[in-house]
Write an enzyme that holds these catalytic residues in place. Structure first.
Site: not given
Ligand code: NAX
Length: 332
Positions: A111, A21-22, A165, A17-19, A137, A168, A193
């Protein structure tokens, strides 16, 4: 795991998910030594799905432009076999996003195949002592699915993120008690979570004094403070129009530093349950843990669970077991 090498040998960190926002907040921290320190070179292996490869290319240009002397090789790919090859640390951020109106089962059905597929490849090509952090998630259940699909990877080497969490909650105690977060101890984040997570302030102290009174006492903690933490992610989305990214990236660094390097404090991590606190084995549950360094940790046992805390812990455990059943049914 020897994570801090005195040699010039880079550690390989894979981020999926390197592109997203996290990752945009996380990658500069990894590239400039915020995780392993300023004497440890790193290779970054960056995985994305094909539609996001152009955006990833832009991220890579920016990583190059950081001019970090620690950043050796960057690999950008949509092939998990390339991304996971020789990885020492894998940070699984990429996941299918939860869309409006999507039930938890639908999210799982998207997922489970992703994490199952990645698991089998990691088992084949990653470093034999790879350490894996699941962020995407539903993080706890994705970690469980990953472990089932890759039995050759020790389950202790797979953890899921609940440090955001935890952070926070520590920050809230610090603000309520007018101390810095370095003076806050004893906060525990239990369970999933998700909205059932239980932020436990029972033993929280600020500057060595119990924090519960400054938090308004047990009743206010139940009616206001716990829901405040449980809904914090949703509040960020409402205010920012996007989910937590900067704080998630920092929590990932904090989690990995505690786990892989060690920590004097008790922290919260989702790890495979060993039956502690009545949580049966089979789920990745956030417990208080003591990190001993080099990827070793132990669940802190013997904490008294009050009549107030027990229903919260039971509810989040029940949710995780329900998720487990659904996820296993989907994977069969
Ligand atoms: P984004 O949607 O900005 O980025 C996710 C990226 O993953 C996208 O660029 C997408 O193209 C890529 N992706 C999707 N399927 C993929 C695959 N099979 N292989 C490789 N890359 C793939 O989401 P972002 O805000 O960065 O959040 C990422 C994940 O973190 C989400 O599932 C989010 O719910 C989860 N979180 C988990 C947290 C935790 O505490 N465990 C907190 C933060 C966040 O909500």
């Amino acid at each position: 795991m020897t994570v801090i090498t005195k040699s010039d040998k880079p550690l390989t960190i894979t981020v999926t998910g390197a592109a997203g926002q996290i990752s945009y907040s996380l990658l500069p921290l990894l590239a400039t030594g915020k995780l392993f320190g300023r004497s440890q070179p790193v290779n970054l292996h960056l995985l994305e799905i094909p539609p996001a490869m152009s955006a990833l290319n832009g991220v890579v240009m920016e990583l190059q432009d950081l001019a970090s002397p620690l950043l050796r090789n960057i690999v950008q790919t949509s092939d998990p076999t390339v991304a996971f090859r020789d990885a020492d640390v894998i940070i699984l951020v990429g996941a299918f996003p939860r869309r409006k109106g999507m039930a938890r089962r639908d999210l799982l059905s998207k997922n489970v195949p992703i994490f199952t597929g990645h698991a089998q490849i990691m088992a084949d090509v990653a470093s034999s002592d790879v350490h894996i952090l699941v962020v995407g998630n539903p993080a706890n259940t994705n970690a469980m699915i990953l472990s089932r699909a890759a039995p050759s990877i020790p389950s202790r080497n797979i953890t899921a993120l609940t440090r955001l969490d935890h952070n926070r909650s520590c920050s809230l105690v610090a603000r309520k008690c007018h101390v810095t977060t370095s003076k806050v101890e004893g906060v525990v984040m239990w369970g999933n979570h998700s909205a059932t997570q239980y932020p436990d302030f029972t033993r929280a102290t600020a500057g060595g004094k119990p924090a519960i009174h400054a938090m308004g006492g047990e009743e206010t903690v139940a009616s206001e403070v716990i829901p405040f933490i449980q809904k914090r992610g949703a509040s960020v989305i409402e205010a920012r129009g996007a989910s937590s990214a900067m704080s998630a990236a920092q929590a990932i660094i904090d989690h990995l530093q505690s786990w892989l390097i060690g920590d004097d404090r008790i922290v919260s991590m989702a790890v495979p349950s060993d039956g502690s606190y009545g949580v049966k084995e089979g789920v990745w549950f956030s417990f208080p843990v003591r990190c001993l360094g080099s990827g070793e940790y132990e669940i802190v046992t013997g904490l008294e669970i009050s009549a107030f805390a027990k229903p919260y812990i039971d509810a989040t455990a029940d949710e995780l077991f329900a998720e487990r059943e659904e996820a296993i049914a989907i994977s069969q």
